[in-house]
Design an enzyme around this catalytic site. Sequence first.
Site, short mmCIF file in Angstrom:
data_model
loop_
_atom_site.label_atom_id
_atom_site.label_comp_id
_atom_site.label_asym_id
_atom_site.label_seq_id
_atom_site.Cartn_x
_atom_site.Cartn_y
_atom_site.Cartn_z
N CYS A 204 3.16 -3.20 2.34
CA CYS A 204 2.50 -4.50 2.38
C CYS A 204 1.14 -4.35 3.05
CB CYS A 204 3.35 -5.50 3.16
SG CYS A 204 2.62 -7.16 3.17
N ASP A 355 -6.16 -13.53 -1.40
CA ASP A 355 -5.16 -12.70 -0.73
C ASP A 355 -5.68 -11.27 -0.73
OD1 ASP A 355 -2.87 -12.04 0.62
OD2 ASP A 355 -1.48 -12.63 -0.98
N ASN A 356 -5.18 -10.48 0.22
CA ASN A 356 -5.45 -9.04 0.24
C ASN A 356 -6.95 -8.72 0.31
OD1 ASN A 356 -2.61 -8.48 -0.08
ND2 ASN A 356 -2.85 -9.10 -2.21
#
Length: 516
Positions: A204, A355-356
């Site tokens: 993750c 995100d990310n």
Amino acid sequence: MPSVTDNCFCPSSPSPVSACFQVFDKKTKSNNMAPKDFQFSGSAPGHQATSLVKETIVAVPEGSSSPEKMYGPYPRAIPVPYISSDKSVPSASEIEAAKIPTDIKRADFRDVGTPDEWVPRDGKLVRLTGRHPFNVEPPLSVHNEHRFITPSSMHYVRNHSAVPKLDWDTHTLLVGGVVSSPLELSMDEIAAMPPREIPVTLVCAGNRRKEQNMIRQTIGFNWGPSGVSTNVWKGPTIRDILIKAGVSEKPKDWRDLHVEFIGIEDLPNKIGPGPFEKKWGDKVKYGTSVPLARAMNPAYDVMLAYEANGAPLQPDHGYPLRLIIPGYIGGRMIKWIKELNVIPHMTENHYHYHDNRILPPHITAEKAIELGTWYKPEYIFNELNINSAISQPDHNETLNIQSGIGKDYELAGYAYTGGGRKITRVEITTNGGINWQTCELKRYEKETDYGMYWCWIWWSFRVPVVNLIGCKEIWCRAWDESNNTQPTHPTWNLMGMGNNQCFRVKVHTDVTASGE
């Protein structure tokens, strides 16, 4: 006892530490003797102890070609739910008789009344966002027990909503965009294609985020150091699927094209219409994209998986089909994938931008929106950065000095990096980085035909117990073949992603109530 993901924050430490380790000494509560193993005597500050890296390559049985023969037998993957708050579990006979996860008919008590009540889950997984959605990591002790291959039932999970209830016989994959032969493939058709079957470590992007949240709260929840797992994944390569759809095999034809991957979920849009001509609606899909050149390059092993560790994917891991991009963060590996499109630009998917990302440390949530920082490509987080952690000692583990004197204690942990690079060494220090010692590496993975490495390695180091007297912290750091290593201190960022400073275990020297 706090869970394995609990951290200790010590004001005297330059960075948050990742776990606590207690050393009990009957004779003295604190002893500042220099650990002889690190040769303090006569050493100037900054002196680095030297030793050769010892590496053990796990032997493959002669004639072995199947991944299970190379990396198996795979660990049993029957989820054992907690059926009540007192952590009671189904009967031993029911657990022993179970052949597949759905043979366990009882739901974990925390899933009762949620949309995921039907999903088999193990109660030992550490829940990071309450009952729902399901975001979990295994106790670090589980990784320490199994080392290379993680039981599929104990693999970390990142879910944004309820698990889609999909069926092998009805689920299809749509392949479209700039292709000459658009496809709709059934799962049987996908499974009939030549498969790639390799171990890949998934991580993750927020692994170890809790340490950043101890400095200043990010916009993400508290991942400990177990947001990482390794399974053997099986399925066709994206290259083969795209060739089947008519994509050219000539690299000159891939220029400026991208492959977009879209999941089946409908997720809430919490941002707004977005900056693109085609506006985001109230519901959005989870998606991402990679350059077509990466997807078509056989060295990168970009694939769709329908099996993990020799069994169909479990629902939390994308059943019946998910994307695997070795060397990338887990957030790019779309689960429950529905669409694959060749497009002339990077995807405009909501989650690809919101995100990310690793934003500069001065960027706040408000500034990111005001400056449009989310949409700047230089902040995207795709390839993994180098990282490592200590799994042994466990958090709150204790060691009796009196009975252990004259013996060694084995430190152990994992290390990984991105881009197919090889971890070349891991080092530990017990004196704040003045002196470092190299660890023994245990390499299970066999490099690919293109010289790529997609998995973590496990390391160990035997330290005399006497050398832990007076030790305040144990640190580890990894190096890869590009000479990337971990920084000493963290760099805070808004999403708390890519956290990879030296992993630290705080050592407490104390005397027990009984005088030990």
